[in-house]
Design an enzyme around this catalytic site. Sequence first.
Site, PDB file in Angstrom:
ATOM      1  N   ARG A   1      -5.174   0.688  -7.029  1.00 41.03           N
ATOM      2  CA  ARG A   1      -3.892   1.380  -6.484  1.00 41.03           C
ATOM      3  C   ARG A   1      -3.437   2.419  -7.367  1.00 41.03           C
ATOM      4  O   ARG A   1      -2.671   3.277  -6.713  1.00 41.03           O
ATOM      5  CB  ARG A   1      -2.924   0.159  -6.354  1.00 41.03           C
ATOM      6  CG  ARG A   1      -3.091  -0.770  -5.613  1.00 41.03           C
ATOM      7  CD  ARG A   1      -1.784  -1.550  -5.030  1.00 41.03           C
ATOM      8  NE  ARG A   1      -1.945  -3.037  -4.291  1.00 41.03           N
ATOM      9  CZ  ARG A   1      -1.974  -3.028  -3.274  1.00 41.03           C
ATOM     10  NH1 ARG A   1      -2.034  -2.076  -2.275  1.00 41.03           N
ATOM     11  NH2 ARG A   1      -2.319  -4.272  -2.676  1.00 41.03           N
TER      12      ARG A   1
ATOM     13  N   THR B   1      -0.657  -3.666  12.947  1.00 36.17           N
ATOM     14  CA  THR B   1       0.339  -4.010  12.052  1.00 36.17           C
ATOM     15  C   THR B   1       1.540  -3.174  12.528  1.00 36.17           C
ATOM     16  O   THR B   1       2.713  -3.339  12.543  1.00 36.17           O
ATOM     17  CB  THR B   1      -0.124  -3.341  10.657  1.00 36.17           C
ATOM     18  OG1 THR B   1      -1.238  -4.030  10.425  1.00 36.17           O
ATOM     19  CG2 THR B   1       1.050  -3.632   9.720  1.00 36.17           C
TER      20      THR B   1
ATOM     21  N   LYS C   1      -6.742   6.530  10.682  1.00 33.31           N
ATOM     22  CA  LYS C   1      -8.082   6.213  11.072  1.00 33.31           C
ATOM     23  C   LYS C   1      -7.923   5.987  12.656  1.00 33.31           C
ATOM     24  O   LYS C   1      -8.275   5.204  13.439  1.00 33.31           O
ATOM     25  CB  LYS C   1      -8.553   4.960  10.481  1.00 33.31           C
ATOM     26  CG  LYS C   1      -8.805   4.968   9.003  1.00 33.31           C
ATOM     27  CD  LYS C   1      -9.406   3.558   8.378  1.00 33.31           C
ATOM     28  CE  LYS C   1      -9.944   4.129   6.896  1.00 33.31           C
ATOM     29  NZ  LYS C   1     -10.343   2.664   6.525  1.00 33.31           N
TER      30      LYS C   1
ATOM     31  N   GLY D   1       0.745  -1.018  -0.077  1.00 36.28           N
ATOM     32  CA  GLY D   1      -0.125  -0.023  -0.025  1.00 36.28           C
ATOM     33  C   GLY D   1       0.714   1.341  -0.083  1.00 36.28           C
ATOM     34  O   GLY D   1       0.372   2.225  -0.611  1.00 36.28           O
TER      35      GLY D   1
ATOM     36  N   ASP E   1      -4.922   1.629  10.962  1.00 28.63           N
ATOM     37  CA  ASP E   1      -6.234   1.394  11.285  1.00 28.63           C
ATOM     38  C   ASP E   1      -6.422   1.047  12.744  1.00 28.63           C
ATOM     39  O   ASP E   1      -6.444   1.881  13.742  1.00 28.63           O
ATOM     40  CB  ASP E   1      -6.788   0.547  10.213  1.00 28.63           C
ATOM     41  CG  ASP E   1      -8.330   0.443  10.382  1.00 28.63           C
ATOM     42  OD1 ASP E   1      -9.036   1.176  10.694  1.00 28.63           O
ATOM     43  OD2 ASP E   1      -8.832  -0.897   9.910  1.00 28.63           O
ATOM     44  N   THR E   2      -6.267  -0.290  12.996  1.00 30.29           N
ATOM     45  CA  THR E   2      -6.385  -0.777  14.506  1.00 30.29           C
ATOM     46  C   THR E   2      -5.008  -0.467  15.089  1.00 30.29           C
ATOM     47  O   THR E   2      -4.862  -0.573  16.327  1.00 30.29           O
ATOM     48  CB  THR E   2      -6.580  -2.440  14.354  1.00 30.29           C
ATOM     49  OG1 THR E   2      -5.486  -2.964  13.706  1.00 30.29           O
ATOM     50  CG2 THR E   2      -7.853  -2.673  13.705  1.00 30.29           C
ATOM     51  N   GLY E   3      -3.817  -0.468  14.285  1.00 24.75           N
ATOM     52  CA  GLY E   3      -2.683  -0.140  14.824  1.00 24.75           C
ATOM     53  C   GLY E   3      -1.763  -1.533  15.138  1.00 24.75           C
ATOM     54  O   GLY E   3      -0.770  -1.389  15.302  1.00 24.75           O
TER      55      GLY E   3
ATOM     56  N   GLU F   1       3.858   4.138   6.033  1.00 24.32           N
ATOM     57  CA  GLU F   1       2.690   3.312   6.003  1.00 24.32           C
ATOM     58  C   GLU F   1       1.338   4.106   5.037  1.00 24.32           C
ATOM     59  O   GLU F   1       1.643   5.465   5.511  1.00 24.32           O
ATOM     60  CB  GLU F   1       2.085   2.852   7.276  1.00 24.32           C
ATOM     61  CG  GLU F   1       1.028   2.175   7.466  1.00 24.32           C
ATOM     62  CD  GLU F   1       0.954   0.798   6.594  1.00 24.32           C
ATOM     63  OE1 GLU F   1       1.292   0.607   5.692  1.00 24.32           O
ATOM     64  OE2 GLU F   1       0.347   0.098   7.352  1.00 24.32           O
ATOM     65  N   ASP F   2       0.678   3.254   4.738  1.00 26.15           N
ATOM     66  CA  ASP F   2      -0.654   4.030   3.873  1.00 26.15           C
ATOM     67  C   ASP F   2      -1.315   4.425   4.876  1.00 26.15           C
ATOM     68  O   ASP F   2      -1.778   5.793   5.216  1.00 26.15           O
ATOM     69  CB  ASP F   2      -1.096   3.183   2.839  1.00 26.15           C
ATOM     70  CG  ASP F   2      -1.497   1.783   3.253  1.00 26.15           C
ATOM     71  OD1 ASP F   2      -1.130   1.323   4.436  1.00 26.15           O
ATOM     72  OD2 ASP F   2      -1.744   0.933   2.446  1.00 26.15           O
TER      73      ASP F   2
HETATM   74  P1  IMP Z   1      -3.951  -2.086  10.945  1.00 25.38           P
HETATM   75  O1  IMP Z   1      -3.759  -0.659  11.503  1.00 25.38           O
HETATM   76  O2  IMP Z   1      -2.992  -3.109  11.782  1.00 25.38           O
HETATM   77  O3  IMP Z   1      -5.433  -2.451  11.159  1.00 25.38           O
HETATM   78  O4  IMP Z   1      -3.818  -2.159   9.418  1.00 25.38           O
HETATM   79  C1  IMP Z   1      -3.912  -1.307   8.653  1.00 25.38           C
HETATM   80  C2  IMP Z   1      -4.060  -1.734   7.086  1.00 25.38           C
HETATM   81  O5  IMP Z   1      -5.052  -2.194   6.677  1.00 25.38           O
HETATM   82  C3  IMP Z   1      -3.356  -0.555   6.074  1.00 25.38           C
HETATM   83  O6  IMP Z   1      -1.867  -0.851   5.995  1.00 25.38           O
HETATM   84  C4  IMP Z   1      -4.143  -1.096   5.141  1.00 25.38           C
HETATM   85  O7  IMP Z   1      -3.433  -1.911   4.067  1.00 25.38           O
HETATM   86  C5  IMP Z   1      -5.444  -1.750   5.462  1.00 25.38           C
HETATM   87  N1  IMP Z   1      -6.601  -1.003   5.480  1.00 25.38           N
HETATM   88  C6  IMP Z   1      -7.075  -0.201   6.706  1.00 25.38           C
HETATM   89  N2  IMP Z   1      -8.108   0.610   6.200  1.00 25.38           N
HETATM   90  C7  IMP Z   1      -8.112   0.684   4.562  1.00 25.38           C
HETATM   91  C8  IMP Z   1      -8.755   1.122   3.734  1.00 25.38           C
HETATM   92  O8  IMP Z   1      -9.787   2.052   3.874  1.00 25.38           O
HETATM   93  N3  IMP Z   1      -8.478   1.084   2.430  1.00 25.38           N
HETATM   94  C9  IMP Z   1      -7.372   0.306   2.036  1.00 25.38           C
HETATM   95  N4  IMP Z   1      -6.865  -0.405   2.920  1.00 25.38           N
HETATM   96  C10 IMP Z   1      -6.944  -0.621   4.392  1.00 25.38           C
HETATM   97 MG    MG Z   2      -0.811  -1.444   4.254  1.00 25.24          MG
END
Ligand code: IMP
Ligand code: MG
Length: 187
Positions: free
Chosen positions: A165, A107, A131, A44, A103-105, A99-100
């Site tokens: 993408r 990763t 987010k 991403g 979200d949850t954090g 990072e793109d």
């Molecule tokens: P997290 O923070 O572990 O939940 O993971 C975040 C990852 O989920 C990002 O790096 C994206 O790859 C994917 N992701 C979360 N929200 C989106 C979205 O709105 N569009 C595309 N990918 C998303």
């Molecule tokens: Mg990603």
Amino acid sequence: MPTEDQLQEILSPRQIQDRVRELGGQIAADFPGRPLVLIGILKGAFIFMADLARSIPNQLEMDFVRLASYGSRGESSGQVSITKDIELDISGKDVVVVEDIVDTGYTLKYLKDVLKLHEPASVRICCLIDKKERRKVEVEVDYVGFDIHRGFLVGYGLDFDERYRNLPRICHLNPGYTPSAFAPSNR
Ligand code: IMP
Ligand code: MG
């Protein structure tokens, strides 16, 4: 029969470019004249990293990791693993993870903990989209492009099922749907 996806632009190419340039300036100002290692999270972040790198005048080394996470619909879980590790030696170096979306954090928390085992001088995180309201685990994000809370986003590196993408803008995918209706994307 599948209906066509609807795309609603929320960030124009110009808005993205302006903000990415500001982020690069901020990073350069925090590490004046010092070499840095940028580590992008595949897939991403590849477009964001390409633009960000060109807005940081410092001496840069660049590397990438690829991570897999297993989760239920639309969300990653605490179970993250590395499927492609870094190849550069980062010990004693200042690292910025690119990072793109955070979200949850899960990763980034996982990756930051793993990178610290390599004993870098510092590890900072730069994400294009935060987010924040969806965070499940605390992780400090040092540079944030945009705070966006609603919806599933595609474009500028972000995919849904490997599509979109290459869009030069960031769009809300199918704004009428709730995010939980979507499967998680592969990063
Ligand atoms: P997290 O923070 O572990 O939940 O993971 C975040 C990852 O989920 C990002 O790096 C994206 O790859 C994917 N992701 C979360 N929200 C989106 C979205 O709105 N569009 C595309 N990918 C998303
Ligand atoms: Mg990603």
